[in-house]
Write a protein that holds these residues in place. Structure first.
Motif, PDB file in Angstrom:
ATOM      1  N   ALA A  71      35.924  30.446  21.447  1.00  0.00           N
ATOM      2  CA  ALA A  71      35.801  31.231  20.216  1.00  0.00           C
ATOM      3  C   ALA A  71      34.335  31.459  19.863  1.00  0.00           C
ATOM      4  O   ALA A  71      33.956  32.558  19.430  1.00  0.00           O
ATOM      5  CB  ALA A  71      36.522  30.528  19.063  1.00  0.00           C
ATOM      6  N   ALA A  72      33.498  30.453  20.062  1.00  0.00           N
ATOM      7  CA  ALA A  72      32.067  30.604  19.781  1.00  0.00           C
ATOM      8  C   ALA A  72      31.444  31.631  20.723  1.00  0.00           C
ATOM      9  O   ALA A  72      30.579  32.409  20.313  1.00  0.00           O
ATOM     10  CB  ALA A  72      31.364  29.253  19.904  1.00  0.00           C
ATOM     11  N   ILE A  73      31.888  31.659  21.962  1.00  0.00           N
ATOM     12  CA  ILE A  73      31.359  32.630  22.922  1.00  0.00           C
ATOM     13  C   ILE A  73      31.773  34.045  22.535  1.00  0.00           C
ATOM     14  O   ILE A  73      30.959  34.971  22.576  1.00  0.00           O
ATOM     15  CB  ILE A  73      31.813  32.270  24.348  1.00  0.00           C
ATOM     16  N   LYS A  74      33.014  34.222  22.114  1.00  0.00           N
ATOM     17  CA  LYS A  74      33.465  35.540  21.649  1.00  0.00           C
ATOM     18  C   LYS A  74      32.671  35.983  20.423  1.00  0.00           C
ATOM     19  O   LYS A  74      32.270  37.148  20.319  1.00  0.00           O
ATOM     20  CB  LYS A  74      34.960  35.503  21.347  1.00  0.00           C
ATOM     21  N   ALA A  75      32.414  35.069  19.499  1.00  0.00           N
ATOM     22  CA  ALA A  75      31.638  35.391  18.292  1.00  0.00           C
ATOM     23  C   ALA A  75      30.191  35.722  18.652  1.00  0.00           C
ATOM     24  O   ALA A  75      29.597  36.643  18.077  1.00  0.00           O
ATOM     25  CB  ALA A  75      31.698  34.229  17.305  1.00  0.00           C
ATOM     26  N   PHE A  76      29.607  34.998  19.598  1.00  0.00           N
ATOM     27  CA  PHE A  76      28.251  35.267  20.089  1.00  0.00           C
ATOM     28  C   PHE A  76      28.157  36.703  20.605  1.00  0.00           C
ATOM     29  O   PHE A  76      27.248  37.449  20.252  1.00  0.00           O
ATOM     30  CB  PHE A  76      27.918  34.259  21.197  1.00  0.00           C
ATOM     31  N   HIS A  77      29.121  37.082  21.440  1.00  0.00           N
ATOM     32  CA  HIS A  77      29.100  38.411  22.049  1.00  0.00           C
ATOM     33  C   HIS A  77      29.245  39.509  20.989  1.00  0.00           C
ATOM     34  O   HIS A  77      28.490  40.483  20.980  1.00  0.00           O
ATOM     35  CB  HIS A  77      30.196  38.515  23.113  1.00  0.00           C
ATOM     36  N   GLY A  89      28.534  41.846  30.020  1.00  0.00           N
ATOM     37  CA  GLY A  89      29.672  41.064  30.494  1.00  0.00           C
ATOM     38  C   GLY A  89      30.340  40.353  29.340  1.00  0.00           C
ATOM     39  O   GLY A  89      29.788  39.412  28.791  1.00  0.00           O
ATOM     40  N   GLY A  90      31.503  40.829  28.948  1.00  0.00           N
ATOM     41  CA  GLY A  90      32.225  40.259  27.813  1.00  0.00           C
ATOM     42  C   GLY A  90      32.700  38.841  28.063  1.00  0.00           C
ATOM     43  O   GLY A  90      32.651  38.331  29.185  1.00  0.00           O
TER      44      GLY A  90
END
Length: 119
Positions: A71-77, A89-90
């Motif tokens: 979830a943190a990676i999705k929010a970062f992107h 790169g999603g």
């Protein structure tokens, strides 16, 4: 904070000699090497990657930030795209990097490749 950093180098052999010498007193070793790059760090855990610069390639550095979860990676992107970054790169698994490697990539306003990763 950081997971790993990548630098573009013009002469891979010279850079490997240099980093082998300067990192040895700090307890770091050459962990990985092929024709396109090399990885240094504690044995079996490279964190500094040298990549042979190619004509026409991006000149920026690569910095990977450690993330707590997907979830943190999705929010970062998403936040990076909203702040003017370019998609590189999603969020998703990267099986070629490791069986549990999950990351997202952005190009920052200065051309650096910025990543968030958790494993």
């Amino acid at each position: 904070m950081y997971d790993h950093i990548g630098l573009r180098v013009k002469d891979l052999d010279a850079s490997v000699r240099f980093y082998t010498a300067v990192l040895a007193p700090l307890g770091h070793v050459l962990c990985s090497r092929d024709d396109s790059g090399a990885g240094f760090g504690p044995k079996d855990s490279p964190a500094l990657w040298l990549h042979l610069a190619k004509d026409g390639g991006r000149d920026g550095a690569h910095i990977a930030f450690r993330a707590s979860d997907h979830a943190a990676i999705k929010a970062f992107h998403a936040a990076g795209l909203n702040a003017g970054g370019q998609d590189n790169g999603g969020a998703g698994p990267r099986a070629d990097y490791g069986p549990t490697y999950y990351a997202a990539f952005l190009i920052d306003p200065d051309g650096n490749n910025v990543e968030a990763v958790c494993t």
